[in-house]
Every structure is written in C-alpha cells, then in structure tokens.
Scaffold this active site. Structure first.
Site, PDB file in Angstrom:
ATOM      1  N   ARG A  27       0.881  -1.181   0.000  1.00 24.00           N
ATOM      2  CA  ARG A  27       0.000   0.000   0.000  1.00 24.00           C
ATOM      3  C   ARG A  27       0.910   1.220   0.000  1.00 24.00           C
ATOM      4  O   ARG A  27       1.710   1.392   0.928  1.00 24.00           O
ATOM      5  CB  ARG A  27      -0.911   0.013   1.229  1.00 24.00           C
ATOM      6  CG  ARG A  27      -1.491   1.393   1.464  1.00 24.00           C
ATOM      7  CD  ARG A  27      -2.597   1.428   2.466  1.00 24.00           C
ATOM      8  NE  ARG A  27      -3.786   0.800   1.930  1.00 24.00           N
ATOM      9  CZ  ARG A  27      -5.004   0.977   2.420  1.00 24.00           C
ATOM     10  NH1 ARG A  27      -5.189   1.750   3.474  1.00 24.00           N
ATOM     11  NH2 ARG A  27      -6.032   0.363   1.881  1.00 24.00           N
ATOM     12  N   HIS A  72      -7.230   0.819  -6.492  1.00 24.60           N
ATOM     13  CA  HIS A  72      -7.444  -0.003  -5.291  1.00 24.60           C
ATOM     14  C   HIS A  72      -8.152  -1.302  -5.723  1.00 24.60           C
ATOM     15  O   HIS A  72      -9.328  -1.509  -5.442  1.00 24.60           O
ATOM     16  CB  HIS A  72      -8.291   0.793  -4.289  1.00 24.60           C
ATOM     17  CG  HIS A  72      -8.255   0.262  -2.890  1.00 24.60           C
ATOM     18  ND1 HIS A  72      -7.520  -0.846  -2.516  1.00 24.60           N
ATOM     19  CD2 HIS A  72      -8.899   0.686  -1.766  1.00 24.60           C
ATOM     20  CE1 HIS A  72      -7.701  -1.066  -1.215  1.00 24.60           C
ATOM     21  NE2 HIS A  72      -8.525  -0.158  -0.743  1.00 24.60           N
ATOM     22  N   GLN A  99     -10.031  -3.797  -3.312  1.00 24.19           N
ATOM     23  CA  GLN A  99     -11.289  -3.218  -2.842  1.00 24.19           C
ATOM     24  C   GLN A  99     -12.421  -3.516  -3.819  1.00 24.19           C
ATOM     25  O   GLN A  99     -13.474  -4.039  -3.443  1.00 24.19           O
ATOM     26  CB  GLN A  99     -11.126  -1.700  -2.678  1.00 24.19           C
ATOM     27  CG  GLN A  99     -12.386  -1.008  -2.207  1.00 24.19           C
ATOM     28  CD  GLN A  99     -12.773  -1.427  -0.804  1.00 24.19           C
ATOM     29  OE1 GLN A  99     -11.965  -1.387   0.100  1.00 24.19           O
ATOM     30  NE2 GLN A  99     -14.007  -1.856  -0.623  1.00 24.19           N
ATOM     31  N   ASP A 108     -17.154   7.182  -1.565  1.00 26.24           N
ATOM     32  CA  ASP A 108     -15.858   7.092  -0.887  1.00 26.24           C
ATOM     33  C   ASP A 108     -15.589   8.464  -0.273  1.00 26.24           C
ATOM     34  O   ASP A 108     -16.299   9.429  -0.568  1.00 26.24           O
ATOM     35  CB  ASP A 108     -14.781   6.712  -1.928  1.00 26.24           C
ATOM     36  CG  ASP A 108     -13.388   6.500  -1.324  1.00 26.24           C
ATOM     37  OD1 ASP A 108     -13.260   6.439  -0.086  1.00 26.24           O
ATOM     38  OD2 ASP A 108     -12.416   6.401  -2.109  1.00 26.24           O
ATOM     39  N   CYS A 136     -16.213   1.949   0.524  1.00 22.18           N
ATOM     40  CA  CYS A 136     -15.021   1.148   0.803  1.00 22.18           C
ATOM     41  C   CYS A 136     -14.593   1.253   2.266  1.00 22.18           C
ATOM     42  O   CYS A 136     -13.925   0.361   2.771  1.00 22.18           O
ATOM     43  CB  CYS A 136     -13.884   1.571  -0.117  1.00 22.18           C
ATOM     44  SG  CYS A 136     -13.533   3.334  -0.041  1.00 22.18           S
ATOM     45  N   ARG A 174     -13.468  -8.277   1.608  1.00 20.76           N
ATOM     46  CA  ARG A 174     -12.046  -8.040   1.322  1.00 20.76           C
ATOM     47  C   ARG A 174     -11.233  -9.279   1.702  1.00 20.76           C
ATOM     48  O   ARG A 174     -10.338  -9.714   0.976  1.00 20.76           O
ATOM     49  CB  ARG A 174     -11.532  -6.820   2.104  1.00 20.76           C
ATOM     50  CG  ARG A 174     -12.067  -5.468   1.660  1.00 20.76           C
ATOM     51  CD  ARG A 174     -11.469  -5.044   0.342  1.00 20.76           C
ATOM     52  NE  ARG A 174     -10.021  -4.988   0.388  1.00 20.76           N
ATOM     53  CZ  ARG A 174      -9.287  -3.983   0.901  1.00 20.76           C
ATOM     54  NH1 ARG A 174      -9.889  -2.909   1.372  1.00 20.76           N
ATOM     55  NH2 ARG A 174      -7.963  -4.025   0.906  1.00 20.76           N
TER      56      ARG A 174
HETATM   57  N1   CP Z   1     -11.083   0.118   2.404  1.00 17.45           N
HETATM   58  C1   CP Z   1      -9.813   0.074   2.841  1.00 17.45           C
HETATM   59  O1   CP Z   1      -8.883  -0.200   2.088  1.00 17.45           O
HETATM   60  O2   CP Z   1      -9.670   0.310   4.164  1.00 17.45           O
HETATM   61  P1   CP Z   1      -8.285   0.568   4.937  1.00 17.45           P
HETATM   62  O3   CP Z   1      -7.749   1.870   4.420  1.00 17.45           O
HETATM   63  O4   CP Z   1      -8.668   0.628   6.378  1.00 17.45           O
HETATM   64  O5   CP Z   1      -7.355  -0.561   4.631  1.00 17.45           O
HETATM   65  N1  NVA Z   2      -9.865   6.781  -1.620  1.00 12.07           N
HETATM   66  C1  NVA Z   2      -9.518   6.416  -0.270  1.00 12.07           C
HETATM   67  C2  NVA Z   2      -9.730   4.950  -0.075  1.00 12.07           C
HETATM   68  C3  NVA Z   2      -9.415   4.451   1.299  1.00 12.07           C
HETATM   69  C4  NVA Z   2      -9.575   2.971   1.412  1.00 12.07           C
HETATM   70  C5  NVA Z   2      -8.073   6.802   0.006  1.00 12.07           C
HETATM   71  O1  NVA Z   2      -7.232   6.613  -0.890  1.00 12.07           O
HETATM   72  O2  NVA Z   2      -7.787   7.311   1.086  1.00 12.07           O
END
Ligand code: CP
Ligand code: NVA
Length: 299
Positions: free
Chosen positions: A99, A126, A129, A217, A257, A285
C-alpha cells in the site's frame, strides 16, 4: 499472471474464477494449508484497518506467516532503490502486498520482484477493494453484467478500479462527481476501448437514477489532506443521503469502501439503513484477497 496490480491486467475469466474461489473460501472458512511454510510481506506507506487486518488474517487462515513492514524500516527509494528491495525481498518471502502513494512504487516493485506483488492501494487504483465490492454485489443478487453502478464523489483510486472492472464485465458505470474530479482519463479510454459502458457526469441525481448499486468514498483521500477544506465545499452536493438514494432502485444496495466520514459523504441514516451492505463489503475483502493469494502464491 505473476502480480495483481490492476484489474485491467486480468481478464474477465480470471475475475469470475477469483469470485468463485472467494465464495468457496467464504463458505468453508477455516484453517487451510495453501500458504503453509510461506511468508507474505505487507508493506504499508499509508494507514489501514481493513487492508492490514484482512491480509494478516487471510495469510494466517491459509497457513502462512504475514510480516508487517512500514516505511520506517525500508525507506523505499531513499535508503535503497525499489529495484534492489524487490530483488532482496524475493530471496526471503513468497509474496508481497504493498500500500503506497505513487502507483509506480507498486509497478516498480512488481517488475523487480521474482515473487507475486499485490496492490493494496495506490494513489491510482485499489483493485482488491473493487474485487470485494463486486463480490458483494453478486452476493446481494446483482448481475455483474447487467447492474447499474453509480459511483458518487471523487474519481479517485477506488473509482479508477471500478473503471478498470467495467472493461471486463458488462455492468453500466456512472461516475457522478464535481467537475475537475473525474477518474483517470487514460484508464477511462482503455476501459472504453474494451467495451466498457462508463459515463462521467456531474449531476448526482442523474447518476443515481434507477441504479442498482450506489457507491461512495471519502472526499479527501489519504495524502490529499491539505485540500480537505476546499474539497468539502465542492463535494457537499454529492452526499449520499436518503433523498439522493430515493432516486435509485428501491432494492439498490449502498457500498462504501470505508473508512467513512459519517455525515460528510454518507449520512448515518444511509450507512446504518436497510440498503447498506458496507460491512459485508468490508468482510469480503478477506475472502477475495484469500482467493487472490491462493491463485498467485498458493501454487
Ligand atoms: N477500504 C480500505 O482499504 O480500508 P483501509 O484503508 O482501512 O485498509
Ligand atoms: N480513496 C480512499 C480509499 C481508502 C480505502 C483513500 O485513498 O484514502
């Protein structure tokens, strides 16, 4: 496929296979052995609840060992090049989840590593997700080739992965957000070239009208905190609330998400209401990522 960096990199058949495997793993949840003797490194440059916990639990349930690594340890690109990190890690671990901010960190790591690399969110996409999201839609009786999905809000990483998915499946995708916050133009073009039905609009009511799935989101994604105030004003008309939801089909489901900023992009009433599937979505997930890991690392 060696890696799972983008839904655009896999085809329709692979996507459907992963959903079937995820459903089987979910129905028979319990200790398994596909990753016995294997270690999966989880690299995080941004915070996480779902991704971290679901990957750690998923690796454990498959019999493997998960290792959590932040940038405090490896300082990617500063202490050492991404190339060298990929090469070295491949001598120790059997798979890597990352990530990070720049998408090129994930693609660069995948190119260098001899082991599978899974994208657990970048600024661009993502994919895990949206795999979990579509699994949730299918579970809730939606037709992945016939449903209408209204993505309301920021054309960000999550929206971009929905665009990629629309290139593989037949659903209609409508993105409704403020102008200047559309999904990535290159991904839109590539998905449309594969036959995706994607419309970008700036009217949330029009986007949601008759939809089977209403998605939102956060208005400010991780890394964009400096713009939060400006974004808040621009995105406010795109809040998913009961009034907006009343324009969707009566049996529409609502997805987010998470993490949610309650009463910004989604109201408490919608998030906790009868149409919300957000916690099933979060659970999925785990199942879909187990399927991805079995497929990539389990062999
Ligand atoms: N939806 C998601 O990826 O959540 P986190 O940022 O908590 O991993
Ligand atoms: N769009 C959001 C998704 C979090 C899971 C971010 O990137 O922060």
């Amino acid at each position: 496929m060696k890696d799972f960096i983008s839904i655009a990199d896999i085809d329709r058949t692979k996507m459907l296979q992963l959903f079937e495997l995820a459903k089987r793993l979910k129905a028979t949840r319990g200790p398994r052995s596909e990753l016995t003797g294997k270690t999966v490194a989880l690299i995080f440059h941004k915070p996480s609840l779902r991704t971290r916990v679901s990957f750690e639990v998923g690796v454990a349930e498959l019999g493997g060992h998960a290792m959590y690594i932040t940038d405090a340890e490896i300082k990617m690109g500063q202490r050492e090049s991404i190339h060298d990190i990929g090469k070295v890690m491949s001598r120790y671990v059997h798979g890597i989840m990352i990530r990070t901010f720049a998408h090129s960190n994930a693609t660069g790591l995948a190119a260098a590593a001899d082991v599978p690399v899974i994208n657990g969110l970048t600024d661009l996409t993502h994919p895990c997700q949206v795999m979990g999201d579509i699994l949730t839609c299918i579970e809730r009786g939606k037709d992945a080739d016939g449903m209408v999905v209204a993505f309301i809000g920021d054309g960000n990483n999550v929206a971009n992965s929905w665009v990629n998915a629309a290139g593989n499946l037949g659903f209609e995708l409508r993105i409704g957000g403020p102008s200047g916050h559309e999904p990535d133009a290159g991904l839109l073009e590539a998905a449309r070239a594969k036959g995706a039905s994607v419309t970008v609009m700036h009217d949330p009511v029009k986007a949601v009208s008759g939809a089977d799935v209403v998605y939102t989101d956060v208005w400010t994604s991780m890394g964009q905190e400096g713009d939060a105030e400006e974004r808040e004003a621009r995105f406010r008309p795109f809040q998913v609330n009961d009034e907006l939801l009343s324009h969707a089909r009566p049996d529409a489901i609502v997805l987010h998400c998470l993490p949610a900023h309650r009463n910004d992009e989604i109201t408490d009433a919608v998030m906790d209401g009868p149409q919300s599937a957000v916690f099933d979505e979060a659970e999925n997930r785990l199942h879909v990522q187990k399927a991805i890991m079995v497929d990539l690392i389990g062999g």
